[in-house]
Enzyme design. Structure first.
Site, short mmCIF file in Angstrom:
data_model
loop_
_atom_site.label_atom_id
_atom_site.label_comp_id
_atom_site.label_asym_id
_atom_site.label_seq_id
_atom_site.Cartn_x
_atom_site.Cartn_y
_atom_site.Cartn_z
N CYS A 2 50.70 39.70 50.99
CA CYS A 2 51.98 40.30 51.36
C CYS A 2 52.77 40.73 50.12
CB CYS A 2 52.81 39.30 52.12
SG CYS A 2 51.96 38.55 53.49
N ARG A 27 47.64 45.33 47.07
CA ARG A 27 47.51 43.89 47.26
C ARG A 27 46.81 43.54 48.57
NH1 ARG A 27 51.88 41.32 44.16
NH2 ARG A 27 52.05 39.67 45.68
N TRP A 73 50.00 40.69 55.18
CA TRP A 73 48.58 40.37 55.32
C TRP A 73 48.55 39.16 56.24
CZ3 TRP A 73 45.15 36.34 54.19
CH2 TRP A 73 43.81 36.69 54.09
N ASN A 99 56.87 36.13 52.08
CA ASN A 99 55.46 35.98 51.68
C ASN A 99 55.17 34.50 51.61
OD1 ASN A 99 55.48 38.66 51.20
ND2 ASN A 99 55.29 38.51 48.97
N GLY A 100 53.93 34.13 51.90
CA GLY A 100 53.55 32.72 51.77
C GLY A 100 53.29 32.11 53.14
N GLU A 477 27.75 38.44 41.21
CA GLU A 477 28.89 39.35 41.13
C GLU A 477 28.55 40.68 41.83
OE1 GLU A 477 31.85 39.34 40.73
OE2 GLU A 477 32.46 41.35 40.16
N LYS A 481 30.57 42.33 44.93
CA LYS A 481 31.12 43.69 44.84
C LYS A 481 30.63 44.52 46.02
CE LYS A 481 33.37 43.39 42.69
NZ LYS A 481 34.19 42.54 41.89
N GLU A 484 32.05 43.27 49.54
CA GLU A 484 33.49 43.39 49.81
C GLU A 484 33.93 44.82 50.07
OE1 GLU A 484 36.36 42.19 46.78
OE2 GLU A 484 34.92 42.67 45.22
N HIS A 500 12.51 29.25 48.74
CA HIS A 500 12.85 27.97 49.36
C HIS A 500 13.64 28.16 50.65
CE1 HIS A 500 11.18 25.74 46.04
NE2 HIS A 500 11.81 26.57 45.21
N LYS A 596 44.41 41.81 47.22
CA LYS A 596 44.15 41.79 45.78
C LYS A 596 44.62 40.50 45.16
CE LYS A 596 43.09 43.59 41.79
NZ LYS A 596 41.64 43.62 41.48
#
Ligand code: M6R
Length: 601
Positions: A2, A27, A73, A99-100, A477, A481, A484, A500, A596
């Protein structure tokens, strides 16, 4: 996650708020809204979806010199117009953005707001209703705000409007970031400086559990006990052009291309008069004094931490553990006698990492934050900071911050080795310089990366990245990438581990991106490729020149020490992910469900 903006001045606030919210889009959000106050009272506009949709909903005819705005968000309640902020109290006198996460919102509702009817499913609405309740009980608004804040458990950044007062925005924060920006005849509120760079670069940091009374002419910071706090503003060292896309179609592509320049900037910033790459004396001493480093990070920063472990152990000979921040607090390992904690965070705001920082500081341990954002929470609250100098990273998918983190970790390791009298066989400055030039060549090879993405990833539903040793970490990584931004199910695996269990997932045509940049594991990883090819996989081998074989799909050419090949092999992986997402018509810079800056635990 947010984002909050606010404006109080002489101009109409609507456009300033909307432009501010657009700057916070990176964000991550799923709904947005603004509330403005003028002599006719408050007007709220909010919509599910993009700011562009909100823009259309805003009534141009309403002119108001005070307002607050929010990108949401979703945490409590689905993304919807009703759950979007701002939220209002029952009488609509108070309007608030938050926010939060208010952890005890259910208890507060039960204990204080019996009989109040709620419109949304959010935790936020409880806050604005509590303020109204305390005002109805006879408190002045400032006291009502304070009384409410004292009851809240969890994280918050709040901006509050009173429709009976066109000259005040009330602001407070706890754990979630919030700044107040200063101007001539106006003041602003913003989750980060970028949002309001359009009108000011002068900001005042806010601390947890303070309240701030923002008027057109003044900013008054007070503790919850009522003590006035003086705090000097700082200049946000951001260039407006740093946060523009320029001629690029996406921030992600721009940021991938910026990596060679970032690396050179890091070399410039960390080089001393003798041409050595060094860190501050007190950080060096902390490295010398520790008997074990604990790296704490999330996502891409965690992957950079895995490489940091290799550097610190191999170069500085200090044992290192790397932990995912969200797991650490309740799954803390036995700590050594003299631990040093290193927090790696592009944003410096990741709530999971911050929770660990608070915990280890309470335990009395030293902490170093490696971050891209000066003045961020993790930077402020740690003992020491190393900056990434990568410039603002706007795309949700982290690229240049990752390579900057890896480079800064190598500098930290090299400097600690020097302080401990350990001889090193390479010149780090020279190696990073070679890497920067080789990165440029890789970035220029976009057509080839685009072809690879089309060939391997345009229709697949899954993909595996494999590698051994440090190539495995780059594979992790790469998988993050790819998944997402393209939503292809991707996993990074240690080459030897596939057989395995996971090899059961290999089908005819399953793409396997194999990284082969390390001599010691070259034969091993090629053996693993053969195993999956025998089961129908479609292999794409990315190797280093000198280790390459005939059928390798892409060969990286650079005469660089093996420890630094991750800074190179990650570039094809970033670009391939970018083009895969593009082919699939995904929103590259703003992938679904992601934020973000992850400011909730
Ligand atoms: O700001 P941070 O580095 O603390 O963020 C940690 C992760 O949320 C972040 O790296 C995330 O995994 C990225 N979106 C990956 O591209």
């Amino acid at each position: 996650m947010c984002g909050i903006v606010g404006y109080i001045g002489k101009q109409d606030s609507k456009e300033i708020l909307l432009r501010g919210l657009e700057k916070l889009e990176y964000r991550g959000y799923d709904s947005a809204g603004i509330a403005v106050v003028n002599e006719n009272g408050v007007q709220v506009f909010k919509e599910k979806g993009r700011i562009a949709t909100l823009r259309e909903a805003v009534d141009e005819a309403v002119i108001a010199p005070v307002g607050i705005g929010h990108t949401r968000w979703a945490t409590h309640g689905v993304p919807s117009k009703v759950n979007a902020h701002p939220h209002q109290s029952s009488s609509e006198r108070f309007t608030l953005v938050h926010n939060g996460v208010i952890e005890n919102y259910n208890h507060l509702k039960r204990d204080y707001l019996d009989g109040v009817s709620f419109k949304s499913d959010t935790d936020t609405e409880i806050v604005v209703q509590l303020i109204e309740k305390f005002v109805n009980d006879g408190h002045q608004i400032e006291d009502a705000f304070k009384e409410t804040l004292k009851l809240l458990k969890g994280s918050y950044a709040i901006a509050l409007l009173d429709n009976q007062d066109q000259n005040t925005i009330y602001v407070a924060k706890n754990k979630s970031p919030l700044l107040v920006g200063l101007g001539d005849d106006f003041n602003v509120v913003a989750s980060d400086a970028m949002a309001m760079l359009q009108v000011t670069n002068q900001y005042v940091e806010l601390m947890d559990k303070e309240i701030v009374i923002v008027t057109r002419e003044s900013v008054t910071i007070k503790t919850l006990e009522g003590r006035v706090v003086e705090r000097a503003p700082y200049t946000a060292e951001l260039d407006a052009s740093d946060i523009e896309k320029g001629t690029y179609p996406h921030y992600m592509l721009k940021e991938i291309d910026e990596q060679p320049a970032v690396l050179r900037k890091i070399i410039g910033n960390y080089r001393n008069d003798n041409g050595e790459l060094t860190v501050d004396e007190e950080i060096r001493q902390a490295m010398v004094d520790t008997d074990r480093v604990y790296i704490i990070a999330a996502g891409t920063s965690y992957h950079a931490g895995l490489l940091g472990k290799q550097y610190i152990e191999k170069i500085a000979q200090i044992p290192v553990e790397v932990h995912i921040s969200s797991e650490f607090s309740y799954n803390m390992p036995l700590l050594s006698g003299k631990p040093l904690f290193i927090f790696i965070s592009q944003s410096g705001e990741t709530a999971d990492s911050r929770a660990v920082l608070v915990q280890v500081k309470e335990m009395g341990y030293k902490a170093l934050t490696i971050t891209n954002v000066q003045g961020s929470t993790l930077s402020r609250e740690a003992d020491f900071t190393l900056l990434l100098h990568a410039g603002p990273e706007i795309a949700v998918a982290s690229t240049k911050a990752y390579t900057a983190q890896v480079a800064v970790l190598s500098i930290l390791a090299r400097d600690a080795a020097r302080a401990k009298g350990i001889e090193i066989s390479f010149d780090l400055s020279k190696e990073l310089g070679i890497v920067a030039s080789a990165m440029e060549t890789l970035c220029d090879d976009k057509e080839e990366m685009e072809k690879i993405a089309r060939e391997y990833l345009s229709t697949t539903r899954n993909c595996f990245f494999i590698g051994r040793g440090i190539d495995y970490y780059v594979g992790m990584e790469g998988a993050l990438k790819l998944k997402e931004i393209s939503y292809i199910q991707a996993e990074g695996f240690a080459g030897g581990e596939l057989k395995h269990g996971t090899i059961a997932l290999i089908e005819e045509g399953t793409p396997i991106i194999a990284l082969a940049t390390q001599e010691i594991v070259n034969l091993g990883i090629r053996g693993n490729v053969k195993e999956v090819v025998a089961r129908g996989a479609n292999p794409c081998i990315i190797s280093m020149k000198g280790l390459n074989e005939e059928d390798d799909r892409y060969v990286i050419s650079a005469d660089v020490h093996e420890l630094f090949t991750p800074l190179l092999s990650v570039i094809p992986v970033q670009l391939i992910s970018y083009y895969a997402a593009l082919h699939r018509e995904c929103d590259v810079d703003k992938p679904r469900n992601l934020a973000k800056s992850v400011t909730v635990e």
